[in-house]
Design an enzyme around this catalytic site. Structure first.
Site, mmCIF file in Angstrom:
data_model
loop_
_atom_site.group_PDB
_atom_site.id
_atom_site.type_symbol
_atom_site.label_atom_id
_atom_site.label_comp_id
_atom_site.label_asym_id
_atom_site.label_seq_id
_atom_site.Cartn_x
_atom_site.Cartn_y
_atom_site.Cartn_z
ATOM 1 C CD GLU A 124 -2.463 1.943 2.485
ATOM 2 O OE1 GLU A 124 -2.662 2.329 2.584
ATOM 3 O OE2 GLU A 124 -2.497 0.844 3.016
ATOM 4 C CB THR A 159 -5.409 2.670 4.663
ATOM 5 O OG1 THR A 159 -5.417 1.752 4.424
ATOM 6 C CG2 THR A 159 -5.789 3.409 3.885
ATOM 7 C CB SER A 215 -2.192 -8.871 8.436
ATOM 8 O OG SER A 215 -3.204 -7.600 8.410
ATOM 9 C CG ASN A 217 -5.560 -4.858 9.436
ATOM 10 O OD1 ASN A 217 -5.741 -5.560 10.345
ATOM 11 N ND2 ASN A 217 -5.487 -5.258 8.661
#
Length: 275
Positions: A124, A159, A215, A217
């Site tokens: 990202e 994000t 991951s 997050n």
């Protein structure tokens, strides 16, 4: 032992949307690829591969068929390369990530420095840098801010980052006498999961965080839980659980990253309830 599931946990809208788009593409075309893992959940990615969705490491690995853009998005030049090869492109970029990309482009057009908060190796962040242009500077935390910042300064954030990290970078830039243009692009689902995990970790004797080790997050969720509950455990699969972790526990919490489907969460809850 009582098992308590976090109020907000598991698959978010952007991930669910990407999975749905990949499945539809697979049904329409046998020759279906994702450019990199569709989401950061190795178990789900493996399941998709078993159904025929191939994971390509680069544009060069794809010669025909449908290409599904991963939920993390890609750099503009990568999208153009795919189109130049005549491939059918399905853009499964999370809408929140797409908004962050547009924000990065707006900051680029204003000139000066664009600070991108996040991990440089994360797909990202690479995509955000592609939209932010040549003056993009990636910082994982406030300590990585460069000494010289060409004004005007804009800030955009991965994000799945934490609001605390964003606030720390903003304050550090202001301390230099610079008022940055701040684009708070942390998605609502991320904030929900982080706040819910923190609240639950305060209330239980131990907590299990489920999600891919790759991951971002989920890693942040684990860090948050660890700060609130010493007995925090990060797993990808139910078979990683050691019952000894919960010796003497009366309550155990369960939370999960935004790329973790409900069936994986239920499997962990069901197992813990047998202990």
């Amino acid at each position: 032992m009582r098992v308590v599931r976090a109020k907000h946990a598991g698959v978010c809208y952007g991930v669910e949307r990407a999975l749905d788009m990949a499945v539809v593409a697979m049904m329409d075309e046998d020759d279906t690829h994702t450019l990199g893992p569709l989401i950061h959940n190795p178990t789900v990615v493996k399941q998709l591969e078993e159904q025929g969705v191939k994971v390509a490491k680069s544009v060069d690995d794809i010669e025909s068929g449908i290409v599904v853009i991963r939920s993390h998005g890609v750099e503009p030049h990568v999208m153009q390369q795919l189109k130049d090869k005549g491939l059918t492109v399905i853009d499964a970029t999370c809408p929140h990530v797409a908004k962050a990309q547009r924000s990065a482009g707006e900051l680029r057009d204003a000139g000066g420095t664009v600070i991108v908060i996040g991990r440089a190796e994360h797909p990202e962040v690479k995509g955000l840098c592609g939209h932010a242009g040549e003056r993009a500077v990636v910082v994982a935390d406030v300590d990585e801010l460069p000494d010289d910042l060409i004004e005007p300064v804009g800030i955009v954030v991965q994000t799945t980052e934490s609001k605390e990290k964003l606030e720390a970078v903003v304050e550090a830039v202001r301390a230099r006498g610079i008022e940055p243009v701040v684009k708070n692009t942390i998605c609502f689902a991320t904030r929900q999961r982080q706040n819910s995990a923190a609240d639950l970790a305060d209330e239980v004797d131990a907590i299990v965080v489920i999600g891919g080790k790759n991951s971002s997050n989920t890693t942040h969720l684990y860090d948050i839980c660890k700060a609130h509950c010493e007995r925090s455990y990060f797993i990808e699969r139910v078979d990683e659980i050691d019952p000894a972790w919960f010796a003497g526990c009366e309550t155990v919490g369960v939370t999960a990253g935004a790329s973790t489907p409900d069936d994986q969460i239920c499997a962990v809850v069901d197992y813990l309830e047998t202990l």
